[in-house]
Design an enzyme around this catalytic site. Structure first.
Site, PDB file in Angstrom:
ATOM      1  N   LYS A 188       0.873  -1.181   0.000  1.00 18.59           N
ATOM      2  CA  LYS A 188       0.000   0.000   0.000  1.00 18.59           C
ATOM      3  C   LYS A 188       0.907   1.228   0.000  1.00 18.59           C
ATOM      4  CE  LYS A 188      -2.700   3.266   1.641  1.00 18.59           C
ATOM      5  NZ  LYS A 188      -1.824   4.376   1.172  1.00 18.59           N
ATOM      6  N   GLU A 264       8.382   1.341  11.831  1.00 12.50           N
ATOM      7  CA  GLU A 264       9.506   2.294  11.805  1.00 12.50           C
ATOM      8  C   GLU A 264       8.863   3.667  11.795  1.00 12.50           C
ATOM      9  OE1 GLU A 264      11.859   4.911  10.984  1.00 12.50           O
ATOM     10  OE2 GLU A 264      12.347   4.069   9.007  1.00 12.50           O
ATOM     11  N   CYS A 299      13.087  10.467   8.151  1.00 13.61           N
ATOM     12  CA  CYS A 299      12.787  10.013   9.517  1.00 13.61           C
ATOM     13  C   CYS A 299      13.988  10.168  10.442  1.00 13.61           C
ATOM     14  CB  CYS A 299      12.254   8.594   9.519  1.00 13.61           C
ATOM     15  SG  CYS A 299      13.368   7.417   8.775  1.00 13.61           S
ATOM     16  N   GLU A 398       7.900  15.602  16.419  1.00 10.41           N
ATOM     17  CA  GLU A 398       8.504  15.542  15.091  1.00 10.41           C
ATOM     18  C   GLU A 398       7.769  16.490  14.141  1.00 10.41           C
ATOM     19  OE1 GLU A 398       7.917  12.005  12.626  1.00 10.41           O
ATOM     20  OE2 GLU A 398      10.056  12.078  12.204  1.00 10.41           O
TER      21      GLU A 398
END
Ligand code: ADP
Length: 494
Positions: A188, A264, A299, A398
């Site tokens: 996906k 993750e 990331c 973040e």
């Protein structure tokens, strides 16, 4: 790299993207599509199929059938290796086309995309192709009248949910080891970065991957991603993306078949600069690149800069100087150092963080604004905020944008305490000439990756994974294979 080739590819019309199920391009069960807006100009680039739960279920059924009849896992390892190596070659020979398509979709600057996307993906697929016949079972040291065999089996159907920042690189981190171990996969891609990944899936079929072994469904995470998460027929779910979605995936697992879930997630990675760093100019350059490349949509970005107080002002000035030299703009120009923000939603979010940071006492040293509005694209200046306290929002959350939070520290203990003061633990760095200090900081900062006197560099031989709310499990290296196998014991009376 040749700018004229890039410009020729930039002008190519992009066909509407369908799902890839059972080796065929298929539209959504109800015919619905979604517009793909290019972050370069805010214009409609093409459409993608807006998948339904029924589409996802059909992709999963196809993957299950392919796994059950062993059309992939049952092939000799040498045959599977050949297909995967051919796939890597095709990714490489189509690298520029893949990279440009990806940039038009997600906005990463082409200089970075070409290396980090097809370049990295081909290397990853090749690495796991080479590994697949070097992983095998064990014979346990049992008593002599039995034989204890430990088989390593594929897990079955793997569901992979991919983010938009590096779709090919991260896609390959999941697809390479999953397929190498003989699993079937349902993929996906992210809504705002499906196109190059779907093309990479097509190339797998051109390389000889049997139909049904790798299926891909586009559309909204909350619809097709949820259907994948709740499926009773997906055995392992692997994901890179936000913490909120990661949390949901664990819930889906608990509410369905308790599938293994490997996440993750984000980070707020500390880049720690001591006054005794071997080369402050180099450290400043790497610090700026470590947060501003791909507009901070990385990331492992070094989004918190912790600077020893005695060099704080001098070092901030150096980082700002480097950032000023980084050209923001057309992601398809080879001169561009910082491309587009992926979506207007992400851009608004970034600007919101800057506003909060100043409201909480931070000082903007540079940037803070949307720029190049006249292009219609989503561009933001590299932004440096100083005086960010360890508990401020900008130090805790973040951003996933080109925003650097700067905090001064006095002592090594201070630096480690501040570094460890978030819920995350993905990456980090320490810059020092003191060998003992380097080792102490590597040991004491809670992350999955620590760099010493560098930032962000690593290759496929070393694992990448977080601790805390940065995730679990690892991508890359031979350790990643563990996610895609089951151990089965055969206890045999002799
Ligand atoms: P971001 O907010 O930065 O887009 P996400 O975690 O939402 O990050 O996106 C990463 C991937 O997760 C994308 O492929 C997205 O479609 C998918 N996703 C988003 N929401 C869900 C959900 N509820 N269930 C499953 N997948 C989802």
């Amino acid at each position: 790299m040749d700018q004229s080739k890039i410009d020729a590819l930039r002008a190519r019309p992009v066909s509407p993207q369908l799902h890839l199920i059972d080796g065929k391009q298929v539209p959504t069960s109800d015919g619905a599509t979604m517009d793909v807006l290019s972050p370069l100009d805010g214009q409609v680039l093409t459409t993608i199929a807006k998948g339904t739960t029924a589409d996802m279920e059909s992709a999963i059924a196809s993957a299950r059938a392919a796994f059950d009849d062993r059309r992939w896992a049952g092939q000799p390892p040498a045959a599977r290796k050949k297909v995967l190596l051919k796939w890597a070659d095709l990714i490489e020979s189509n690298a520029l086309e893949l990279a440009v398509l990806g940039v038009r979709d997600n906005g990463t600057e082409i200089g970075m995309a070409i290396k980090a996307e097809p370049g990295s993906a081909a290397g990853t697929i090749r690495y796991y192709a080479e590994a697949l016949d070097k992983v095998y079972g064990e014979i346990a040291p049992t008593q002599s009248d039995v034989l204890g065999l430990i088989h390593k089996e594929p897990v079955g159907v793997v569901g992979a949910i991919i983010p938009w920042n590096f779709p090919l690189m991260i896609g390959a981190w999941k697809l390479g080891p999953a397929l190498a171990m003989g699993n079937s996969v349902v993929l996906k891609p992210a809504e705002t970065a499906s196109l190059s990944l779907m093309r990479m899936v097509e190339l797998a079929h051109e390389a000889g991957l049997p139909s049904g072994v790798l299926n891909a469904v586009t559309g909204e995470g909350a619809v097709v991603g949820e259907a994948m998460g709740l499926s009773m027929d997906v055995d392992v779910l692997v994901f890179t993306g936000s913490g909120g979605t990661g949390r949901r995936l664990m819930e889906y697992s608990a509410r369905s078949n308790m599938k293994r879930v490997y996440l993750e997630l984000g980070g707020k990675s500390p880049n720690i600069i001591f006054a005794d760093a071997p080369d402050l100019d180099e450290a400043a350059k790497v610090a700026a690149h470590g947060i501003f490349r791909n507009a901070g949509q990385v990331c492992v970005a070094g989004s918190r800069l912790l600077i020893e107080a005695s060099i704080h002002d001098e070092f901030v000035a150096k980082v700002a100087e480097v950032a000023k030299g980084m050209q923001v703009g057309d992601p398809l120009s080879l001169k561009t150092a910082i491309g587009a923000v992926n979506s207007d939603r992400q851009l608004d979010q970034n600007l919101g963080f800057v506003k909060t940071a100043t409201a909480e006492g931070g000082q903007i040293i540079m940037g803070g604004n949307r720029i190049l509005r006249e292009t219609g694209g989503y561009f933001m200046e590299p932004t440096i905020v100083t005086g960010v306290t360890p508990d401020a929002t900008l130090a805790q959350k973040e951003v996933f944008g080109p925003v650097l939070a700067v905090t001064a520290f006095e002592t090594e203990e201070d630096a480690i305490r501040i570094a460890n003061s978030t819920v995350y633990g993905l990456a980090g760095a320490v810059w020092t000439s003191n060998l003992s200090r380097a080792h102490r900081v590597v040991r004491d900062v809670r992350t999955g990756v620590m760099h010493v006197n560098t930032y962000g560099g690593a290759d496929g031989t070393v694992p990448l994974g977080g601790v805390g709310q940065s995730g679990n499990g690892h991508d890359k290296s031979l350790h990643a294979l563990e996610k895609y196998i089951n151990l089965k014991t055969a206890w045999i009376k002799l």
